[in-house]
Motif scaffolding. Structure first.
Motif, PDB file in Angstrom:
ATOM      1  N   LEU A 113       0.829  -1.209   0.000  1.00 53.20           N
ATOM      2  CA  LEU A 113       0.000   0.000   0.000  1.00 53.20           C
ATOM      3  C   LEU A 113       0.861   1.255   0.000  1.00 53.20           C
ATOM      4  CD1 LEU A 113      -2.798  -1.068   2.517  1.00 53.20           C
ATOM      5  CD2 LEU A 113      -3.059  -0.674   0.059  1.00 53.20           C
ATOM      6  N   ILE A 114       1.944   1.241   0.759  1.00 53.59           N
ATOM      7  CA  ILE A 114       2.829   2.416   0.788  1.00 53.59           C
ATOM      8  C   ILE A 114       3.549   2.567  -0.543  1.00 53.59           C
ATOM      9  CG2 ILE A 114       4.912   3.348   1.850  1.00 53.59           C
ATOM     10  CD1 ILE A 114       3.983   2.364   4.499  1.00 53.59           C
ATOM     11  N   ILE A 115       4.050   1.459  -1.089  1.00 50.72           N
ATOM     12  CA  ILE A 115       4.740   1.535  -2.385  1.00 50.72           C
ATOM     13  C   ILE A 115       3.804   2.060  -3.462  1.00 50.72           C
ATOM     14  CG2 ILE A 115       5.823   0.141  -4.192  1.00 50.72           C
ATOM     15  CD1 ILE A 115       6.919  -1.667  -2.012  1.00 50.72           C
ATOM     16  N   GLU A 116       2.578   1.562  -3.459  1.00 46.90           N
ATOM     17  CA  GLU A 116       1.610   2.004  -4.467  1.00 46.90           C
ATOM     18  C   GLU A 116       1.306   3.489  -4.333  1.00 46.90           C
ATOM     19  OE1 GLU A 116      -2.745   0.575  -6.199  1.00 46.90           O
ATOM     20  OE2 GLU A 116      -2.066  -0.073  -4.225  1.00 46.90           O
ATOM     21  N   SER A 117       1.165   3.957  -3.088  1.00 49.29           N
ATOM     22  CA  SER A 117       0.906   5.390  -2.881  1.00 49.29           C
ATOM     23  C   SER A 117       2.077   6.239  -3.347  1.00 49.29           C
ATOM     24  CB  SER A 117       0.609   5.644  -1.399  1.00 49.29           C
ATOM     25  OG  SER A 117      -0.527   4.922  -0.969  1.00 49.29           O
ATOM     26  N   LEU A 118       3.297   5.803  -3.055  1.00 49.76           N
ATOM     27  CA  LEU A 118       4.478   6.549  -3.515  1.00 49.76           C
ATOM     28  C   LEU A 118       4.559   6.570  -5.032  1.00 49.76           C
ATOM     29  CD1 LEU A 118       7.088   5.253  -0.913  1.00 49.76           C
ATOM     30  CD2 LEU A 118       6.217   7.586  -1.092  1.00 49.76           C
ATOM     31  N   CYS A 119       4.240   5.457  -5.661  1.00 44.98           N
ATOM     32  CA  CYS A 119       4.278   5.399  -7.127  1.00 44.98           C
ATOM     33  C   CYS A 119       3.227   6.313  -7.742  1.00 44.98           C
ATOM     34  CB  CYS A 119       4.065   3.962  -7.605  1.00 44.98           C
ATOM     35  SG  CYS A 119       5.423   2.837  -7.213  1.00 44.98           S
ATOM     36  N   GLN A 120       2.050   6.374  -7.135  1.00 45.91           N
ATOM     37  CA  GLN A 120       1.011   7.255  -7.665  1.00 45.91           C
ATOM     38  C   GLN A 120       1.399   8.718  -7.562  1.00 45.91           C
ATOM     39  OE1 GLN A 120      -2.475   6.123  -5.474  1.00 45.91           O
ATOM     40  NE2 GLN A 120      -2.886   4.311  -6.742  1.00 45.91           N
TER      41      GLN A 120
ATOM     42  N   PHE B 214      12.432   2.547  -0.082  1.00 49.54           N
ATOM     43  CA  PHE B 214      11.603   1.940   0.960  1.00 49.54           C
ATOM     44  C   PHE B 214      11.562   0.417   0.807  1.00 49.54           C
ATOM     45  CE2 PHE B 214       7.393   0.452   2.392  1.00 49.54           C
ATOM     46  CZ  PHE B 214       7.475   0.796   3.726  1.00 49.54           C
ATOM     47  N   LEU B 215      11.407  -0.064  -0.433  1.00 49.52           N
ATOM     48  CA  LEU B 215      11.377  -1.503  -0.670  1.00 49.52           C
ATOM     49  C   LEU B 215      12.714  -2.143  -0.308  1.00 49.52           C
ATOM     50  CD1 LEU B 215       9.874  -3.979  -1.807  1.00 49.52           C
ATOM     51  CD2 LEU B 215      10.792  -3.391  -4.053  1.00 49.52           C
ATOM     52  N   GLU B 216      13.820  -1.513  -0.705  1.00 48.91           N
ATOM     53  CA  GLU B 216      15.136  -2.055  -0.384  1.00 48.91           C
ATOM     54  C   GLU B 216      15.374  -2.080   1.117  1.00 48.91           C
ATOM     55  OE1 GLU B 216      17.689   0.499  -2.569  1.00 48.91           O
ATOM     56  OE2 GLU B 216      17.516  -0.644  -4.459  1.00 48.91           O
ATOM     57  N   GLY B 217      14.917  -1.036   1.816  1.00 48.98           N
ATOM     58  CA  GLY B 217      15.085  -1.009   3.261  1.00 48.98           C
ATOM     59  C   GLY B 217      14.325  -2.138   3.942  1.00 48.98           C
ATOM     60  N   CYS B 218      13.090  -2.352   3.506  1.00 47.93           N
ATOM     61  CA  CYS B 218      12.300  -3.452   4.086  1.00 47.93           C
ATOM     62  C   CYS B 218      12.945  -4.796   3.784  1.00 47.93           C
ATOM     63  CB  CYS B 218      10.875  -3.415   3.525  1.00 47.93           C
ATOM     64  SG  CYS B 218       9.904  -1.993   4.050  1.00 47.93           S
ATOM     65  N   LEU B 219      13.485  -4.932   2.570  1.00 50.08           N
ATOM     66  CA  LEU B 219      14.108  -6.194   2.182  1.00 50.08           C
ATOM     67  C   LEU B 219      15.368  -6.454   2.999  1.00 50.08           C
ATOM     68  CD1 LEU B 219      13.715  -8.489   0.105  1.00 50.08           C
ATOM     69  CD2 LEU B 219      15.259  -7.251  -1.406  1.00 50.08           C
ATOM     70  N   ASN B 220      16.167  -5.425   3.220  1.00 52.55           N
ATOM     71  CA  ASN B 220      17.410  -5.593   3.980  1.00 52.55           C
ATOM     72  C   ASN B 220      17.159  -5.867   5.457  1.00 52.55           C
ATOM     73  OD1 ASN B 220      18.910  -5.111   1.652  1.00 52.55           O
ATOM     74  ND2 ASN B 220      19.025  -2.903   2.027  1.00 52.55           N
TER      75      ASN B 220
ATOM     76  N   THR C 100       6.277  -6.192  -8.208  1.00 55.25           N
ATOM     77  CA  THR C 100       5.453  -5.903  -9.391  1.00 55.25           C
ATOM     78  C   THR C 100       4.840  -4.516  -9.304  1.00 55.25           C
ATOM     79  OG1 THR C 100       4.957  -8.268  -9.626  1.00 55.25           O
ATOM     80  CG2 THR C 100       3.519  -6.732 -10.768  1.00 55.25           C
ATOM     81  N   THR C 101       4.419  -4.119  -8.110  1.00 54.40           N
ATOM     82  CA  THR C 101       3.851  -2.782  -7.943  1.00 54.40           C
ATOM     83  C   THR C 101       4.878  -1.708  -8.278  1.00 54.40           C
ATOM     84  OG1 THR C 101       2.379  -3.600  -6.194  1.00 54.40           O
ATOM     85  CG2 THR C 101       2.756  -1.232  -6.291  1.00 54.40           C
ATOM     86  N   LEU C 102       6.108  -1.908  -7.816  1.00 56.81           N
ATOM     87  CA  LEU C 102       7.158  -0.928  -8.121  1.00 56.81           C
ATOM     88  C   LEU C 102       7.510  -0.947  -9.605  1.00 56.81           C
ATOM     89  CD1 LEU C 102       9.069   1.168  -6.978  1.00 56.81           C
ATOM     90  CD2 LEU C 102      10.672  -0.643  -6.391  1.00 56.81           C
ATOM     91  N   ILE C 103       7.545  -2.124 -10.211  1.00 52.88           N
ATOM     92  CA  ILE C 103       7.799  -2.219 -11.652  1.00 52.88           C
ATOM     93  C   ILE C 103       6.716  -1.499 -12.436  1.00 52.88           C
ATOM     94  CG2 ILE C 103       7.806  -3.861 -13.590  1.00 52.88           C
ATOM     95  CD1 ILE C 103       9.343  -5.792 -11.800  1.00 52.88           C
ATOM     96  N   HIS C 104       5.474  -1.671 -12.019  1.00 52.50           N
ATOM     97  CA  HIS C 104       4.367  -0.987 -12.692  1.00 52.50           C
ATOM     98  C   HIS C 104       4.507   0.527 -12.569  1.00 52.50           C
ATOM     99  CE1 HIS C 104       0.138   0.505 -13.011  1.00 52.50           C
ATOM    100  NE2 HIS C 104       0.157  -0.310 -14.050  1.00 52.50           N
ATOM    101  N   GLY C 105       4.978   0.983 -11.402  1.00 54.10           N
ATOM    102  CA  GLY C 105       5.196   2.414 -11.243  1.00 54.10           C
ATOM    103  C   GLY C 105       6.252   2.939 -12.206  1.00 54.10           C
ATOM    104  N   TYR C 106       7.352   2.206 -12.357  1.00 57.48           N
ATOM    105  CA  TYR C 106       8.378   2.620 -13.318  1.00 57.48           C
ATOM    106  C   TYR C 106       7.835   2.597 -14.751  1.00 57.48           C
ATOM    107  CZ  TYR C 106      12.299   2.717 -10.029  1.00 57.48           C
ATOM    108  OH  TYR C 106      13.154   3.055  -9.012  1.00 57.48           O
TER     109      TYR C 106
END
Length: 840
Positions: A600-607, A617-623, A634-640
């Motif tokens: 939800l946060i990634i999608e909001s940032l992409c919008q 944010f995604l990399e931080g959560c992953l690390n 996929t959500t981040l890819i769609h944003g790009y």
């Protein structure tokens, strides 16, 4: 190169101390990877690759040598006489890896190793069980006429002993408060910031734990996945082996979750290490599969028991019936019930209660009552749970009269008088389903009959009123409790706080918190979280954030739900930077947001077009070890792709593979659409072929995307070749219809006409609509004769063209002097009764 030599006299002294010599030899052989040989009264040690050439021998040697006493011997650990040797450092977050293969190595193919263990190479009778066969057939469906899994009942003992084969560990409160247990739990909470020092400290403490304390550590974890990871990590440690009770506790924990793969893995470890797999262990696996919604694999566990030589008992049969009932397979549960009696397994009251619950779930209350009546004739009297199950169903439907009739029947037929537990159950069930007024009636009745309903019963009614927004009635119950001397507790007050927040009276909610403190009832985290929810729901997320910042001053600690509430409140208000800060703070406190919350946060940032911040944010959560899934990527890819930054999108696709997150069909479809949109159709084709080679099935959206982009660029021949390959993997009945319609929409009816024969084979309503669209496209290009030919082909396949459209075609034909074709078209409608001769 390492080399050394020892004098012969020195060797004799070493040999006189066998324990030390063995320890030296073990260290030298396994850590320096060298071999020893006597030559000319000297012992020369030279490096060799023998450890890698003969790993099984070294594993058994390690097991032999580790059986000698040492100063670090742990009396709480299981014997390590058949353990493996590991030199690879791992954190317990490495959930899978090659751990299964390392620890489950079969040594029977290594020659005669009976010197160091049992004659069958340390493999017990259950070690060869094929647990993977449980999932040979995927899917959740289980046909009602498929009783293959019941055949295991035919091979069991015809008159099995009705014994209680249950291994249950009951821990005392002191065991959870033991300093070692609490310290290990603290270190586990710091797993996101682990380093070799912390892991070494945890490893040292682990060897000092007794089996029951290990169980306490597992049961203390709020997240079952963390408990499972610790279980894996601990079992990998050298000179440590889980006690059998730890396995059963781990299985019991997993049976309360959907982590069926973890339960199957634990059971596999037990079989490979010769630990007795009781029916109870298989029952835990069945329940876990059931919770995951996989009924077929849950029932296959029965076949696995048969191959393991484990006899069915009543407890496992009850588990199987419970699994079938929870999956809404009542008919199959009844057939299983009949078969178990045929083979001599006598049902008990638990069996009947499971079936009663199944009847209630199927809205067959009459059959449930009939089953209760039959129980007495089967020498099995119903208990109060039997009646409570039906009462709970009646309370859900607000059938108060039927509940009272059932209470009378319970007292008359079974000599079970309603007691305080009965009334507490009715009050709880009625309140749970929003029937607070009826619950209050039973509370009054209970008090008249001399029963004292405690604060829990009152609190459930208060909570039910508050959920309905009836805050005045809730306050009345609280005042009544005070007048009776039944002091409300924190749960009662929290319900009132939540009620004020639901109706938007935030000031009253804050005053209620202050009122709690004045009356000696300290608000807890749930109380403050209820207020946080109200603030965020009313658009005051920044105030909620400030309230969390001063939580330490007010002596309360936010939990995962508190952080999630504020995070989503800030996100909904568009304060994305603050939401990300809350998520990072949440992670730093040891609470991990779920993949849905992260998405939800990634999608909001992409919008908002903040792609860089979204990626960080995604990399931080992953690390930090958060559970990132393919949807987040996929959500981040769609944003790009939406920003036309295809290079960043493709680079993120590569990062998915590096993170062991494999893209799915949606990921590929997103990239295929973006590449086609930018004219990079060759790369889109390569990605489509890659999707097929990886065994992924194209979705309807994938078909629409590929068809749209290829038709847009006029690459019809390439599209048809690609469609043939896609259709060979996944059927799509409307694929060619979509091609024709897209070609028509892009003004290319000539190419569409070449595919008309493919869709006319079906002669369906969809095909008729497609032909009408092609006729309309021809008509828009002033080609009525081609439209007429399409209409004739439709009539030949018993399809009726659109009448109004055909009239327009006839008019165009008349204008072009083709009256014969125009008259013939209308005549076709007359012949089929769709047009009267007078109209013609």
């Amino acid at each position: 190169m390492y080399s050394s030599s020892v004098s012969y006299h020195r060797i004799q002294k070493i040999l006189s101390r066998p324990c030390k010599w063995i320890g030296s030899f073990q260290f030298h052989t396994f850590f320096c990877c060298s071999k020893a040989a006597f030559a000319a009264k000297k012992l020369s040690c030279e490096p060799t690759s023998g450890f890698y050439d003969y790993p099984f021998v070294n594993i058994r040697c390690s097991a032999y040598f580790s059986s000698f006493p040492t100063r670090n011997f742990n009396p709480g650990c299981h014997s390590v006489s058949d353990s493996g040797v590991h030199f690879v450092e791992r954190h317990f977050d490495d959930e899978n890896g090659d751990y299964d293969e390392d620890r489950g190595t079969d040594v029977r193919g290594c020659g005669d190793l009976s010197l160091f263990g049992d004659h069958n190479g340390g493999c017990q009778k259950n070690g060869d069980l094929n647990f993977d066969e449980v999932e040979e057939e995927g899917g959740e469906d289980c046909r009602d006429d498929d009783d293959d899994n019941f055949m295991v009942l035919n091979s069991c003992n015809r008159h099995p002993e009705q014994t209680k084969d249950v291994l249950r560990v009951e821990l005392e409160e002191d065991e959870f408060r033991h300093p070692l247990v609490r310290e290990i739990c603290r270190l586990i909470q710091l797993r996101s910031a682990w380093n070799p020092k912390l892991e070494s400290e945890l490893r040292h403490l682990l060897r000092s734990l007794k089996p029951r304390q290990v169980c306490a550590v597992l049961l203390s974890q709020s997240d079952e996945r963390v408990a499972l990871q610790f279980f894996y990590w601990a079992d990998r440690q050298w000179r440590y082996r889980h006690n059998p009770i730890v396995y059963y506790v781990m299985l019991e924990i997993l049976s309360k979750t959907k982590l069926c793969q973890g339960a199957k893995r634990v059971l596999r470890f037990m079989a490979r290490r010769g630990i007795e797999c009781r029916p109870q262990a298989f029952g835990y696996l069945m329940v876990s599969y059931s919770r995951a919604g996989n009924l077929r694999n849950a029932l296959k566990v029965l076949n696995l028991m048969q191959k393991a030589g484990v006899d069915l008992n009543l407890a496992v049969c009850n588990t199987a019936i419970h699994v079938l009932v929870m999956a809404n397979r009542l008919e199959k549960a009844l057939r299983f019930f009949e078969r178990m009696q045929i083979v001599g397994i006598i049902p008990n009251v638990v069996t009947y209660n499971c079936l009663i619950k199944g009847y209630c779930k199927a809205h067959q209350v009459e059959n449930a009552l009939h089953l209760i009546a039959e129980m007495s004739s089967k020498n099995c009297s119903p208990d109060k749970v039997s009646y409570y199950t039906i009462m709970s169903f009646l309370c859900k439907d607000k059938q108060v009269k039927e509940v009272r009739d059932l209470m009378e029947k319970m007292a008359r037929d079974s000599n079970l008088s309603p007691d305080q537990v009965t009334y507490n159950t009715l009050i709880h069930m009625l309140s749970k389903h929003g029937n607070a007024d009826e619950a209050l009636e039973f509370l009054r009745e209970a008090e008249v009959r001399g029963f004292q309903i405690d604060k829990v019963g009152h609190s459930t009614i208060v909570h039910s009123y508050c959920k309905q927004g009836r805050i005045d009635e809730a306050k009345g119950i609280v005042n009544e409790m005070l007048s009776k001397g039944c002091d409300p507790d924190v749960v009662t007050y929290t319900a009132v706080v939540d009620g004020f927040c639901r109706i938007g009276k935030l000031d009253q909610a804050k005053k209620m918190l202050q009122h709690m403190c004045k009356h000696g009832c300290k608000p807890n985290t749930v109380s403050y979280t209820a207020l946080l929810t109200g603030l965020c729901r009313n658009g005051n997320s920044l105030q909620a954030r400030e309230m969390m910042n001063v939580s330490e001053e007010e002596f309360w600690t936010p939990n995962a739900i508190s952080y999630s509430v504020v995070m989503h409140g800030l996100r909904k208000e568009g304060k994305l930077s603050e939401a990300c800060d809350v998520a990072r703070e949440m992670i730093s406190k040891g609470f991990f947001p779920t993949p849905v919350e992260i998405n939800l946060i990634i999608e909001s940032l992409c919008q908002e077009g903040k792609m860089g911040e979204a990626k960080r944010f995604l990399e931080g959560c992953l690390n930090k070890g958060c559970a990132i899934n393919v949807v987040n990527f996929t959500t981040l890819i769609h944003g790009y792709c939406r920003e036309d930054d295809l290079e960043a999108a493709l680079s993120l696709l590569d990062d998915m593979y590096l993170s062991n997150k494999h893209p799915d069909a949606v990921t590929f479809t997103t990239l295929i659409d973006a590449l086609g949109k930018n004219g990079r159709i060759e790369e889109a084709t390569d990605l489509t072929m890659k999707l097929l080679k990886k065994g992924l099935l194209p979705t309807p959206v994938t078909f629409r995307t590929v068809i749209h982009r290829y038709c847009q660029l006029g690459r019809v021949e390439d599209l048809l070749k690609l469609l043939d390959k896609m259709l060979a993997r996944q059927k799509c009945r409307t694929a060619y219809n979509q091609v024709i319609e897209k070609l028509c929409s892009f003004g290319n009816p000539e190419e569409a006409d070449k595919l008309l024969a493919r869709i006319l084979r079906k002669a369906s309503k969809t095909s008729a609509n497609t032909c009408n669209m092609l006729m309309e496209s021809y008509l828009s290009k002033k080609m009525p004769l081609s439209a007429y030919e399409v209409a004739c082909r439709m009539f030949n396949r018993n399809l009726i063209p659109n009448l109004k459209l055909s009239q327009k075609v006839s008019e165009q034909l008349m204008l072009e002097g083709k009256s014969a074709e125009a008259d013939n078209l209308m005549l076709r409608f007359v012949e089929r009764g769709h047009l009267s001769p007078q109209f013609e």
